[in-house]
Design an enzyme around this catalytic site. Structure first.
Site, PDB file in Angstrom:
ATOM      1  N   ALA A   1      75.918  55.949 -25.595  1.00  0.00           N
ATOM      2  CA  ALA A   1      75.120  57.158 -25.518  1.00  0.00           C
ATOM      3  C   ALA A   1      74.840  57.487 -24.055  1.00  0.00           C
ATOM      4  CB  ALA A   1      73.797  56.977 -26.255  1.00  0.00           C
ATOM      5  N   MET A   2      74.306  58.686 -23.820  1.00  0.00           N
ATOM      6  CA  MET A   2      74.093  59.133 -22.446  1.00  0.00           C
ATOM      7  C   MET A   2      72.762  59.861 -22.309  1.00  0.00           C
ATOM      8  SD  MET A   2      75.212  59.262 -19.421  1.00  0.00           S
ATOM      9  CE  MET A   2      74.187  60.001 -18.154  1.00  0.00           C
ATOM     10  N   GLU A   3      72.052  59.509 -21.233  1.00  0.00           N
ATOM     11  CA  GLU A   3      70.655  59.910 -21.071  1.00  0.00           C
ATOM     12  C   GLU A   3      70.454  61.261 -20.386  1.00  0.00           C
ATOM     13  OE1 GLU A   3      72.167  57.341 -19.388  1.00  0.00           O
ATOM     14  OE2 GLU A   3      71.493  57.251 -17.303  1.00  0.00           O
ATOM     15  N   ASN A   4      71.389  62.198 -20.454  1.00  0.00           N
ATOM     16  CA  ASN A   4      71.238  63.501 -19.814  1.00  0.00           C
ATOM     17  C   ASN A   4      69.817  64.045 -20.000  1.00  0.00           C
ATOM     18  OD1 ASN A   4      74.222  63.507 -19.710  1.00  0.00           O
ATOM     19  ND2 ASN A   4      73.987  63.822 -21.905  1.00  0.00           N
TER      20      ASN A   4
ATOM     21  N   HIS B   1      66.592  53.113 -25.506  1.00  0.00           N
ATOM     22  CA  HIS B   1      67.202  52.940 -24.182  1.00  0.00           C
ATOM     23  C   HIS B   1      67.393  54.300 -23.488  1.00  0.00           C
ATOM     24  CE1 HIS B   1      70.026  50.980 -21.277  1.00  0.00           C
ATOM     25  NE2 HIS B   1      70.572  52.192 -21.285  1.00  0.00           N
ATOM     26  N   GLU B   2      68.035  55.217 -24.177  1.00  0.00           N
ATOM     27  CA  GLU B   2      68.309  56.517 -23.543  1.00  0.00           C
ATOM     28  C   GLU B   2      67.009  57.251 -23.261  1.00  0.00           C
ATOM     29  OE1 GLU B   2      71.197  56.540 -22.508  1.00  0.00           O
ATOM     30  OE2 GLU B   2      72.073  55.099 -23.906  1.00  0.00           O
TER      31      GLU B   2
ATOM     32  N   HIS C   1      65.353  55.947 -20.163  1.00  0.00           N
ATOM     33  CA  HIS C   1      65.991  56.415 -18.925  1.00  0.00           C
ATOM     34  C   HIS C   1      65.285  57.638 -18.351  1.00  0.00           C
ATOM     35  CE1 HIS C   1      69.461  54.022 -17.947  1.00  0.00           C
ATOM     36  NE2 HIS C   1      70.116  54.241 -19.077  1.00  0.00           N
TER      37      HIS C   1
ATOM     38  N   GLU D   1      70.170  50.752 -15.037  1.00  0.00           N
ATOM     39  CA  GLU D   1      70.645  50.144 -16.289  1.00  0.00           C
ATOM     40  C   GLU D   1      69.960  48.805 -16.595  1.00  0.00           C
ATOM     41  OE1 GLU D   1      71.930  51.818 -18.396  1.00  0.00           O
ATOM     42  OE2 GLU D   1      72.878  53.466 -17.323  1.00  0.00           O
TER      43      GLU D   1
HETATM   44  N1  TRP Z   1      74.252  55.771 -18.839  1.00  0.00           N
HETATM   45  C1  TRP Z   1      74.774  55.380 -20.126  1.00  0.00           C
HETATM   46  C2  TRP Z   1      73.819  54.332 -20.658  1.00  0.00           C
HETATM   47  O1  TRP Z   1      72.730  54.594 -20.946  1.00  0.00           O
HETATM   48  C3  TRP Z   1      76.162  54.833 -20.019  1.00  0.00           C
HETATM   49  C4  TRP Z   1      77.277  55.782 -20.259  1.00  0.00           C
HETATM   50  C5  TRP Z   1      77.356  56.684 -21.235  1.00  0.00           C
HETATM   51  C6  TRP Z   1      78.490  55.856 -19.558  1.00  0.00           C
HETATM   52  N2  TRP Z   1      78.561  57.328 -21.156  1.00  0.00           N
HETATM   53  C7  TRP Z   1      79.265  56.828 -20.157  1.00  0.00           C
HETATM   54  C8  TRP Z   1      79.014  55.181 -18.494  1.00  0.00           C
HETATM   55  C9  TRP Z   1      80.540  57.145 -19.711  1.00  0.00           C
HETATM   56  C10 TRP Z   1      80.282  55.492 -18.037  1.00  0.00           C
HETATM   57  C11 TRP Z   1      81.051  56.469 -18.637  1.00  0.00           C
HETATM   58  O2  TRP Z   1      74.069  53.189 -20.724  1.00  0.00           O
HETATM   59 ZN    ZN Z   2      71.658  53.050 -19.805  1.00  0.00          ZN
END
Ligand code: TRP
Ligand code: ZN
Length: 883
Positions: free
Chosen positions: A269-272, A304-305, A308, A327
């Protein structure tokens, strides 16, 4: 790919950016093959930038249409385009505006970095360097800007349009079938936190009122029809928001918080900012489709996200070498959360097990690097267990050394000093040092020295002086590029246990030791405990207080004693693991010339396990963990060299069978006694009871008798939730029989149209330790529901095989290595991130016995001779040791 992408980047080369971008205004017109991005940037030179310094922007896979400075189009001669860079040779002095129009092709974006289509949904992934695949930009985390984003798309195919921050405006574009939405994010952020989404998505909504009374609208967006799988994610989100207020005093800071689930995603997942994008596997859950393990993973990744938002977003990283700053700290925070709301003391067992399984081998192999690496070729390769899991351990050690209160004050000071900025590890550690008054200079070595420290501990009792002398010596082993190491500052929690099981007070130089916490700072150190009436049994590294390996000279009898009497739940569990590990490892040591696992010792292990297994005052999850034997990889790590994965499998199976028989009565009682009826509930207690019952089923099945197969089949047929169904299927898949075929066929028939559940069907077969695993997995590649293009499917089949089927992957004829190399090479042609991760499975090849080693080396060398992405190139050459 260009030459520069294969160069090594060094932390010591860091220089501040020449130009800062203060505001970004984007106008994004979505179309499958031809998205148009118009960007307006407010730029100013940085403090020390000389007039006339060229402005260099990053950009990849873009078609440039227009560049204008202060509204004036630039003639082609006023800028240059090179691979990866757009350079404006002589920008104006002082602040100016830059307009850029580019096109990109979301449909052709198979790397899943930048703007891409996932099952018809437009989405973005910018961390770490994906924003440059959307528009030309100074794409580095120390350039922070406020963003206003207008997204435009066909209303019919993309009725939902989202971006970071708060919604400003929406509207129709008359007569075109198109519509738009405008979003504004008031918090300055680096480009890697940018996100947008456009698609036909269903949603569920809720709200959260923060401690100070701000009303936040929460939304989860999913594929239409999946709305009934969002409840758990929403509950988890609200729990996380409350927890962060209570534990760290951190509140959410926008009017909306949205989560979008997509089915093609490179990571978890990604914390945008304000718009988290998730792998749908980590959002969607219903009792019949998701196991307790899935529920737990969803809860912790949602947390987690969300966490962030402060650790990563409000304070971000100066450069990618500082990745652990966000992280490691955020993993530590999500672990603390999971411990508080779900797992209790079992959380430490799970995190320590994960660390040892994933990070210890990394740190002992050719890809070893410090928690803060000093160099990299491809930053995508550094989202590692070392940065994440060991990084979290460093935060935990700081909390242990400083105490929870001072640690929290350190966090508060860190935000006071750096809110809205891009920070470094030094900034973080300084805040901790200043808040606590402690000198953390030596502790900093944890961030710069790689390798797992080894602590040798021995206890000598002197009956005459009534003292117990604990001698601790530390060695940090040499790792690639780091031959000589300095001693570390290690928090070492210990206890001394008297013959009747009592905890003895620890007195050093007349003073009581608080919480049994010793601080090891020298290569060799002696702690002399006073007033110890009789020879005690030492309990070392309680609560796994540091990410180190321990060697001690405990006798089997003492380990049995700890299994029963240690008041520290972690070490009581660890004692059982150590006992079993020693048994299996010594049986496996001679390769296929197996010494049988000693029957008497296995019997003693069973006896020492009984009290814990039968103790109804203990949490069922804890008892479940006690029932799980060390994994094959745990044993391989213990052996360290000349590893024969078949011998390990056989030795482990032998012990399982012996224990299964010796514990038969207890296991049957647990199995029969913990059956639950009534509706499924994911709460920790119910999940714990399922875990215990399933662990019992698993061990009972070790005998492989027709009766065991019959029981597992009944378990499968009677399952009313995914947890029980998948455990039964996993047990059955190890034993070829009509029952196995029946269950696998039934599962497939029921779930063939549900990709996430079908992934479990692929994974269970890929993990089954069978002599023909390679052929099974190879055949499944051709299954109509399999696709190399979807990362979840690839990880389910190929990833499970390479990472979770040691005897299959490391098969003596090398077929497993060749299989992985072939698949990774093909995937590398369109998604380097996924292929490089798969290739990580080779990280321990040098610990194998010589025959397997030769096959692994040959597979790696064949790869090295192919045309590889930068990502795969770095992994392959470093793994071979030729970089
Ligand atoms: N920042 C993301 C996390 O919470 C990691 C992540 C999501 C990521 N998508 C990605 C890292 C693509 C590299 C490429 O852990
Ligand atoms: Zn993270």
């Amino acid at each position: 790919m260009n030459d520069e992408s294969r160069s090594t980047k060094f932390l010591e080369d860091y220089a501040p950016p020449d130009y800062l971008i203060k505001q970004v205004s984007l106008d994004v017109r979505l179309a499958p093959k031809d998205a148009r991005i118009a960007s307006t940037l407010s730029i100013e030179p940085n403090a020390d930038t000389a007039a006339g310094t060229p402005l260099v922007l990053d950009g990849e896979a873009l078609t440039l249409e227009r560049v204008a400075v202060n509204g004036q189009d630039l003639e082609p001669g006023r800028y240059t385009l090179a691979p990866g860079k757009l350079t404006i040779a002589n920008p104006p002095m002082g602040a100016f505006t830059l307009d850029i129009v580019t096109r990109c092709d979301p449909e052709a974006n198979t790397e899943l970095q930048g703007l891409y289509l996932s099952s018809g949904v437009y989405c973005t992934q910018c961390e770490p360097e994906g924003f440059r695949r959307i528009t030309y930009f100074v794409d580095r985390p120390d350039v922070l800007a406020t963003y206003t984003v207008r997204v435009e798309a066909d209303r019919e195919s993309a009725p939902v349009l989202l971006s970071n921050g708060n919604p400003v405006e929406t509207g129709e574009i008359d007569g075109t079938g198109r519509h738009y939405a405008v979003w504004h994010d008031p918090h300055p952020k680096p480009s890697y936190l940018f996100a947008l989404v456009g698609g036909n998505l269903a949603s569920v909504h809720d709200s959260f009122t923060t401690a100070s009374g701000r009303e936040v609208a929460l939304g989860i967006y999913v594929e239409p029809g999946k709305e009934d799988r969002c409840d758990w994610a929403m509950e988890s989100l609200k729990r996380a928001m409350r927890w962060d207020e209570e534990r760290f005093g951190l509140e959410y800071d926008l009017d909306v918080f949205n989560i979008v689930a997509v089915s093609d995603f490179n990571m978890g997942a990604m914390e945008n900012k304000g718009l988290n994008i998730f792998n749908d596997k980590l959002v969607l859950a219903r009792p019949d489709t998701a196991s307790d393990a899935d529920y737990t993973a969803i809860e912790s990744v949602i947390a987690h996200e969300y966490f962030h938002n402060w650790t990563g977003n409000r304070v971000t990283c100066r450069d990618w070498f500082q990745l652990c700053l966000k992280e490691g700290l955020t993993v530590f925070r999500d672990q603390e959360f999971t411990g508080d709301v779900r797992m209790g003391p079992v959380e430490r067992i799970l995190t320590a097990r994960l660390l040892k399984a994933r990070q210890f081998p990394e740190d002992a192999g050719p890809l070893s690097h410090p928690v803060r690496p000093a160099s990299y070729i491809e930053i995508n390769n550094f989202y590692t267990a070392t940065v994440y899991e060991k990084g979290a351990e460093l935060c935990r050690m700081l909390q242990t050394l400083l105490g929870q209160d001072a640690f929290r004050q350190g966090i508060a000071l860190y935000f006071e000093r750096h809110d809205g900025e891009a920070a470094t590890v030094e900034d973080f550690v300084s805040a901790m040092a200043d808040a606590s008054g402690r000198d953390l200079a030596q502790f900093m070595r944890w961030y710069t020295q790689s390798g797992t420290p080894e602590l040798a501990c021995s206890l000598d009792y002197d009956a005459h002086t009534k003292t117990a002398k604990l001698t601790v010596s530390q060695v940090v082993p040499p790792t690639p590029g780091q031959i000589r190491k300095e001693p570390m500052h290690i928090p070492l929690k210990v206890g001394l246990i008297g013959a009747n099981g009592d905890e003895l007070p620890l007195k050093l130089n007349g003073e009581l030791v608080q919480d049994g916490l010793l601080e090891v700072t020298e290569r060799e150190q002696v702690f002399e405990f006073e007033d110890i009436p009789a020879p005690p049994t030492p309990s070392i590294l309680r609560d796994f207080s540091a990410p180190v390996r321990i060697t001690s000279s405990l006798k089997p009898k003492q380990i049995e004693f700890l299994m029963i009497h240690d008041s520290d739940p972690f070490n009581r569990w660890q004692a059982a693991q150590t006992y079993a590990t020693n048994l299996i490892a010594s049986a496996a040591r001679n390769g296929l010339d197996l010494e049988p696992v000693s029957g008497t010792q296995a019997g003693r292990l069973a006896q020492a396990l009984e009290p814990t297994l039968r103790d109804e005052t203990l949490a069922p999850t804890y008892r479940a963990e006690t029932l799980k034997l060390p994994s094959e990889s745990d044993i391989a790590r213990e052996l360290g060299r000349d590893v024969d994965t078949d011998a390990i499998l056989m030795a482990r199976d032998t012990l399982r069978t012996t224990l299964s028989t010796a514990l038969a009565a207890t296991l049957t009682e647990i199995y029969e006694g913990s059956a639950t009826d009534g509706a499924f509930s994911p709460d920790p207690d119910s999940a714990g009871r399922r875990a215990l019952r399933n662990a019992a089923l698993d061990l009972m099945s070790a005998t492989g008798t027709p009766e065991a197969v019959e029981r597992a089949l009944r378990h499968y047929r009677g399952a009313t939730n995914m947890t029980d169904a998948i455990m039964a299927l996993s047990v059955l898949s190890q034993i070829p029989s009509p029952a196995r075929d029946e269950a696998l066929e039934h599962f497939y028939a029921r779930w063939q149209d549900d990709p996430l559940v079908l992934d479990k069907w692929f994974a269970v077969q890929a993990r089954a330790a069978r002599p023909d695993s390679v052929e099974t997995v190879q055949a499944l590649l051709g299954h109509p529901k399999f696709s190399l293009k979807n990362p979840n499917r690839v990880r389910a089949l190929i990833g499970s095989f390479a990472m979770a089927n040691p005897s299959g992957f490391n098969r003596a004829d090398g077929a497993g290595f060749r299989f992985l190399a072939d698949q990774a090479l093909e995937i590398d042609g369109f998604n380097p991130h996924v292929s490089a991760r798969l290739l990580g499975a080779f990280e321990s090849w040098k610990t194998l016995e010589s025959g397997r080693q030769a096959h692994a080396k040959a597979a790696l060398e064949t790869l090295a001779g192919q045309k590889l992405s930068t990502d795969a190139y770095e992994i392959v050459t470093k793994t071979l040791g030729s970089a």
